[in-house]
Design an enzyme around this catalytic site. Structure first.
Site, PDB file in Angstrom:
ATOM      1  N   SER A  55     -44.841  29.425   1.089  1.00 34.51           N
ATOM      2  CA  SER A  55     -43.905  29.593   2.193  1.00 34.51           C
ATOM      3  C   SER A  55     -44.618  30.119   3.449  1.00 34.51           C
ATOM      4  CB  SER A  55     -42.774  30.508   1.730  1.00 34.51           C
ATOM      5  OG  SER A  55     -41.604  30.196   2.409  1.00 34.51           O
TER       6      SER A  55
ATOM      7  N   HIS B   1     -37.191  26.024  -3.536  1.00 36.53           N
ATOM      8  CA  HIS B   1     -38.258  26.733  -2.833  1.00 36.53           C
ATOM      9  C   HIS B   1     -38.742  27.889  -3.715  1.00 36.53           C
ATOM     10  CE1 HIS B   1     -40.215  28.004   0.888  1.00 36.53           C
ATOM     11  NE2 HIS B   1     -39.772  29.239   0.696  1.00 36.53           N
TER      12      HIS B   1
HETATM   13  C1  GCU Z   1     -37.892  31.332   6.132  1.00 32.98           C
HETATM   14  C2  GCU Z   1     -38.625  30.592   7.222  1.00 32.98           C
HETATM   15  C3  GCU Z   1     -39.704  29.683   6.646  1.00 32.98           C
HETATM   16  C4  GCU Z   1     -40.591  30.448   5.698  1.00 32.98           C
HETATM   17  C5  GCU Z   1     -39.761  31.168   4.662  1.00 32.98           C
HETATM   18  C6  GCU Z   1     -40.548  32.128   3.775  1.00 32.98           C
HETATM   19  O1  GCU Z   1     -37.113  30.434   5.390  1.00 32.98           O
HETATM   20  O2  GCU Z   1     -37.704  29.888   7.984  1.00 32.98           O
HETATM   21  O3  GCU Z   1     -40.510  29.145   7.687  1.00 32.98           O
HETATM   22  O4  GCU Z   1     -41.514  29.582   5.098  1.00 32.98           O
HETATM   23  O5  GCU Z   1     -38.792  31.978   5.297  1.00 32.98           O
HETATM   24  O6  GCU Z   1     -41.678  32.465   4.056  1.00 32.98           O
HETATM   25  O7  GCU Z   1     -39.978  32.591   2.797  1.00 32.98           O
END
Ligand code: GCU
Length: 449
Positions: A284, A428
């Protein structure tokens, strides 16, 4: 967010950098309102028509004919563009950096591994910012290759081992066992599903991890804490109290990536691991970070980006799911200020994210997506791999061994080339399935044949 608002935000950030509270209130007020209004596009037919910059054509229009021209001309050009327009410029290695071994247990995890906990002091004394690195090293086959990755909630969340030091620095609320921005014993092992320590060790790899907030706490404080507090002056030069911070000064992602390089500095001194075979991994926002770390520090032998999305592997010009405007509004500290220029104006960006992947070439890179993670734009992540491939091929490696701009089938990893990719079932997250592919990919590239 419309362009007028984003321009206003950029102007505010330029004009009011020192007006502390007022600045934070204004930005967050606009940010919160706009974040709520933001409607992500998940309709492929509404992806804006776009032309990607060609990684093999220089800014002056000259084609990159060979590996030498890539290395000496185009790669530096792209690296500069990403530094100045996207992530911001970071300082060099600190002169006074030093290490302290806080724990060295040869019989950890029932004898499977040595557990080493090392404090990486970034300044001469012990008062400045420091990174606590947890390393599990298998008790066989040394020196071993390593997976190095930052974690979200402290080393003690990675495994239930009660001897991992509890990190009590500032932490985002919302994580298991975090109370008033501090972790507690209840957090121990809470992220273990993302770190299959035994599996990694049994495959003959060490795992090294550190809490990303040791480097820079993840909130917008105008770059006053973490490593920015100490090292900003090296990138901005001395600034008058009311002077705006330069638009190309490093944001938090660049700081976290820089911190990974400092962890690698330590690994290079540890006889039990092989610092020439370190895979840098991140999920992420930390997947965005691992890509930038791999681009900026060529000592990383292999790079893994798990569900990294916008500002990571996903192509910005597709504006599918999260967009540049959205990410800069909600997370104004992640990128450099110059990146705000491209809020709702992706076509003006002189680069796109496939060129970030190309900066890692010829070193192997693996990009992973998840079906339910539309926010991160799986197709945009795949296409970065696909469009970085010509650079890998120019440098004499196989690149992505798949000649199609369509997403690869679900749960069928493409992992025999120098660019790996998979789209996994599910959300995710980082799962055992993801790790199995990363371990296979590392075996292919980092194990002596
Ligand atoms: C949010 C953000 C993402 C990121 C994610 C994370 O969803 O919008 O860009 O990758 O957090 O790091 O958990």
């Amino acid at each position: 967010m419309d362009r007028v608002v984003s321009l206003k935000i950029s102007l505010l950030r330029k004009c009011l950098p020192q007006c502390g509270l007022l600045w934070i209130v204004l930005i967050s007020a606009v940010g919160v309102v706009r974040a709520d209004e933001f409607e992500p596009n998940y309709d492929e037919s509404k992806v804006p028509a776009h032309v990607l910059p060609d990684p093999l054509i220089r800014l002056d229009g000259t084609p990159v004919a060979d590996a030498e021209a890539w290395r000496t001309l185009r790669r530096p050009e792209l690296l500069t563009l990403f530094s100045e327009q996207v992530y911001g410029k970071a300082p060099g290695k600190p002169d006074q950096q030093h290490f302290e071994i806080l724990d060295d247990e040869p019989q950890a995890l029932e004898g499977l591994a040595t557990r080493r906990q090392v404090r990486v002091y970034l300044t001469a004394g012990t008062e400045g910012p420091a990174i606590d690195l947890l390393i599990y090293i298998p008790n066989m086959g040394r020196p071993v290759p390593v997976f190095l990755g930052l974690n979200f909630y402290g080393n003690h969340t990675v495994a239930p081992d009660p001897n991992i030091r509890l990190n009590t620095r500032w932490m985002r609320n919302g994580g298991a066992g975090v109370v008033d921005n501090r972790s507690t014993d209840a957090a121990r092992g809470s992220n273990a599903s993302r770190w299959p320590v035994e599996m990694i060790l049994q495959r003959g790899y060490a795992l090294a991890t550190a809490y990303y907030g040791d480097i820079d706490p993840d909130y917008d404080d105008g770059f006053k804490n973490g490593v920015h507090a100490v090292f900003d002056v090296q990138v901005t030069g001395p600034l008058a109290a009311d002077a705006p911070r330069p638009g190309d000064a490093w944001g938090s992602i660049a700081a976290w990536a820089w911190g990974l390089s400092r962890c690698l500095d330590y690994l290079a001194t540890d006889q039990d691991v092989d610092a020439t075979r370190v895979s840098v991994i991140g999920h992420s926002r930390l997947g965005k970070t691992s890509l930038w770390a791999g681009a900026t520090d060529e000592r990383f032998a292999l790079v893994i980006s798990n569900n990294s999305g916008c500002g990571g592997a996903a192509l910005s010009r597709r504006a599918y799911g999260e967009t540049i405007g959205r990410i800069n509004t909600v997370f104004p500290h992640w990128f450099c200020d110059n990146f705000n220029q491209y809020n709702n104006d992706e076509a003006a960006l002189p680069v796109d994210q496939h060129e970030l992947v190309a900066l890692i070439a010829p070193r192997p890179v693996y990009i992973a997506s998840a079906v339910d993670d539309r926010w991160a734009d799986p197709l945009g992540e795949y296409l970065s791999a696909f469009h970085a491939s010509p650079v890998y091929k120019l440098l004499g490696t196989p690149g992505l061994p798949r000649d199609s701009a369509e997403l690869s089938p679900v749960d069928e990893p493409v992992k025999s080339g120098s660019i790996g990719y998979h789209l996994r079932t599910g959300k995710h997250d980082v799962t055992d399935f993801d790790w199995q592919q990363y371990l296979d990919f590392a075996d292919l590239h980092l194990r002596p044949k």
